[in-house]
Design a protein around this motif. Sequence first.
Motif, PDB file in Angstrom:
ATOM      1  N   VAL A 176       0.842  -1.197   0.000  1.00  0.00           N
ATOM      2  CA  VAL A 176       0.000   0.000   0.000  1.00  0.00           C
ATOM      3  C   VAL A 176       0.878   1.248   0.000  1.00  0.00           C
ATOM      4  CG1 VAL A 176      -1.688   1.333   1.332  1.00  0.00           C
ATOM      5  CG2 VAL A 176      -1.960  -1.145   1.092  1.00  0.00           C
ATOM      6  N   ALA A 177       1.907   1.262   0.837  1.00  0.00           N
ATOM      7  CA  ALA A 177       2.814   2.411   0.890  1.00  0.00           C
ATOM      8  C   ALA A 177       3.537   2.599  -0.439  1.00  0.00           C
ATOM      9  CB  ALA A 177       3.812   2.233   2.026  1.00  0.00           C
ATOM     10  N   GLU A 178       3.939   1.509  -1.075  1.00  0.00           N
ATOM     11  CA  GLU A 178       4.622   1.596  -2.369  1.00  0.00           C
ATOM     12  C   GLU A 178       3.701   2.169  -3.441  1.00  0.00           C
ATOM     13  OE1 GLU A 178       6.972  -1.304  -5.494  1.00  0.00           O
ATOM     14  OE2 GLU A 178       6.687  -1.974  -3.425  1.00  0.00           O
TER      15      GLU A 178
ATOM     16  N   ARG B 152      -5.192  10.636   1.799  1.00  0.00           N
ATOM     17  CA  ARG B 152      -3.734  10.780   1.698  1.00  0.00           C
ATOM     18  C   ARG B 152      -3.285  11.106   0.277  1.00  0.00           C
ATOM     19  NH1 ARG B 152      -1.098   5.873   5.211  1.00  0.00           N
ATOM     20  NH2 ARG B 152      -1.593   6.735   7.248  1.00  0.00           N
ATOM     21  N   LEU B 153      -4.042  10.663  -0.707  1.00  0.00           N
ATOM     22  CA  LEU B 153      -3.619  10.783  -2.099  1.00  0.00           C
ATOM     23  C   LEU B 153      -4.257  11.924  -2.869  1.00  0.00           C
ATOM     24  CD1 LEU B 153      -3.658   7.029  -3.147  1.00  0.00           C
ATOM     25  CD2 LEU B 153      -1.655   8.516  -3.038  1.00  0.00           C
ATOM     26  N   ALA B 154      -5.523  12.196  -2.607  1.00  0.00           N
ATOM     27  CA  ALA B 154      -6.302  13.043  -3.500  1.00  0.00           C
ATOM     28  C   ALA B 154      -6.212  14.525  -3.171  1.00  0.00           C
ATOM     29  CB  ALA B 154      -7.753  12.603  -3.470  1.00  0.00           C
ATOM     30  N   GLY B 155      -6.209  15.324  -4.218  1.00  0.00           N
ATOM     31  CA  GLY B 155      -6.340  16.767  -4.070  1.00  0.00           C
ATOM     32  C   GLY B 155      -7.790  17.195  -4.166  1.00  0.00           C
ATOM     33  N   ARG B 156      -8.590  16.407  -4.892  1.00  0.00           N
ATOM     34  CA  ARG B 156     -10.023  16.653  -5.021  1.00  0.00           C
ATOM     35  C   ARG B 156     -10.758  15.323  -4.926  1.00  0.00           C
ATOM     36  NH1 ARG B 156     -10.404  19.991 -10.419  1.00  0.00           N
ATOM     37  NH2 ARG B 156      -8.457  18.913 -10.792  1.00  0.00           N
ATOM     38  N   VAL B 157     -11.933  15.356  -4.310  1.00  0.00           N
ATOM     39  CA  VAL B 157     -12.713  14.144  -4.104  1.00  0.00           C
ATOM     40  C   VAL B 157     -14.131  14.367  -4.613  1.00  0.00           C
ATOM     41  CG1 VAL B 157     -13.694  12.608  -2.355  1.00  0.00           C
ATOM     42  CG2 VAL B 157     -11.382  13.494  -2.062  1.00  0.00           C
ATOM     43  N   ALA B 158     -14.672  13.370  -5.296  1.00  0.00           N
ATOM     44  CA  ALA B 158     -16.082  13.378  -5.693  1.00  0.00           C
ATOM     45  C   ALA B 158     -16.692  12.077  -5.206  1.00  0.00           C
ATOM     46  CB  ALA B 158     -16.226  13.494  -7.200  1.00  0.00           C
TER      47      ALA B 158
ATOM     48  N   LEU C 261       4.178   5.679  -5.445  1.00  0.00           N
ATOM     49  CA  LEU C 261       4.201   5.682  -6.902  1.00  0.00           C
ATOM     50  C   LEU C 261       3.167   6.643  -7.465  1.00  0.00           C
ATOM     51  CD1 LEU C 261       5.057   4.543  -9.674  1.00  0.00           C
ATOM     52  CD2 LEU C 261       3.368   2.745  -9.320  1.00  0.00           C
ATOM     53  N   LEU C 262       1.946   6.584  -6.954  1.00  0.00           N
ATOM     54  CA  LEU C 262       0.902   7.475  -7.449  1.00  0.00           C
ATOM     55  C   LEU C 262       1.220   8.935  -7.157  1.00  0.00           C
ATOM     56  CD1 LEU C 262      -2.287   5.400  -6.565  1.00  0.00           C
ATOM     57  CD2 LEU C 262      -1.116   5.589  -8.771  1.00  0.00           C
ATOM     58  N   HIS C 263       1.761   9.197  -5.972  1.00  0.00           N
ATOM     59  CA  HIS C 263       2.168  10.567  -5.631  1.00  0.00           C
ATOM     60  C   HIS C 263       3.214  11.076  -6.619  1.00  0.00           C
ATOM     61  CE1 HIS C 263       4.502  13.697  -3.590  1.00  0.00           C
ATOM     62  NE2 HIS C 263       3.332  14.029  -3.059  1.00  0.00           N
TER      63      HIS C 263
ATOM     64  N   LYS D 241     -18.685  17.290  -4.151  1.00  0.00           N
ATOM     65  CA  LYS D 241     -17.245  17.161  -4.306  1.00  0.00           C
ATOM     66  C   LYS D 241     -16.598  18.138  -3.344  1.00  0.00           C
ATOM     67  CE  LYS D 241     -17.256  20.244  -8.271  1.00  0.00           C
ATOM     68  NZ  LYS D 241     -16.934  20.403  -9.652  1.00  0.00           N
ATOM     69  N   ALA D 242     -15.340  17.866  -3.030  1.00  0.00           N
ATOM     70  CA  ALA D 242     -14.647  18.707  -2.075  1.00  0.00           C
ATOM     71  C   ALA D 242     -13.181  18.770  -2.415  1.00  0.00           C
ATOM     72  CB  ALA D 242     -14.823  18.149  -0.664  1.00  0.00           C
ATOM     73  N   ALA D 243     -12.577  19.910  -2.160  1.00  0.00           N
ATOM     74  CA  ALA D 243     -11.137  20.042  -2.308  1.00  0.00           C
ATOM     75  C   ALA D 243     -10.490  19.682  -0.973  1.00  0.00           C
ATOM     76  CB  ALA D 243     -10.764  21.455  -2.709  1.00  0.00           C
ATOM     77  N   LEU D 244      -9.440  18.910  -1.039  1.00  0.00           N
ATOM     78  CA  LEU D 244      -8.727  18.526   0.175  1.00  0.00           C
ATOM     79  C   LEU D 244      -7.468  19.366   0.296  1.00  0.00           C
ATOM     80  CD1 LEU D 244      -8.949  14.656   0.003  1.00  0.00           C
ATOM     81  CD2 LEU D 244     -10.347  16.190   1.344  1.00  0.00           C
ATOM     82  N   PRO D 245      -7.020  19.657   1.504  1.00  0.00           N
ATOM     83  CA  PRO D 245      -5.766  20.376   1.656  1.00  0.00           C
ATOM     84  C   PRO D 245      -4.616  19.523   1.139  1.00  0.00           C
ATOM     85  CG  PRO D 245      -6.643  19.698   3.804  1.00  0.00           C
ATOM     86  CD  PRO D 245      -7.653  19.309   2.770  1.00  0.00           C
ATOM     87  N   THR D 246      -3.665  20.161   0.495  1.00  0.00           N
ATOM     88  CA  THR D 246      -2.524  19.411  -0.051  1.00  0.00           C
ATOM     89  C   THR D 246      -1.293  19.573   0.792  1.00  0.00           C
ATOM     90  OG1 THR D 246      -1.997  21.267  -1.483  1.00  0.00           O
ATOM     91  CG2 THR D 246      -3.329  19.477  -2.415  1.00  0.00           C
TER      92      THR D 246
END
Length: 119
Positions: free
Chosen positions: A68-70, A98-104, A74-76, A114-119
């Motif tokens: 999961v951490a790998e 942990r990964l997303a900047g925006r969520v729907a 990688l996605l980051h 939808k919401a913007a997440l803090p980066t």
Amino acid sequence: MLLGLVRPTRGQVRLFGEQAGPGRNAVWAQVGYLVETPSAYPELTVTENRPELLILDEPANGLDPAGVAEIRNLLHDLAHHDGVTILLSSHILTEVARLAGRVACSTADGWPGKAALPT
């Protein structure tokens, strides 16, 4: 629906300015995807086919904590260093956060919010 596996009941999808759907294959050269079965292409890695858009369904499903951490790292890196847009579906909301900047969030009736997440 994005990948053409399920037909939409209404509306359309446009990727890179082109309508996506059955028989419209040109747009898919820019898209990588992994849906439920990670062993479908064991000989191909992300670095051998770096798309502009990556569609993932439950990318951490069935992985141990190190895996999961790998995947998370990688996605980051793909998003922040290589400019890849990543669309992922997951029920593990802590990983999404942990990964997303925006969520729907989707429901059977559509996209309620939808919401913007803090980066």
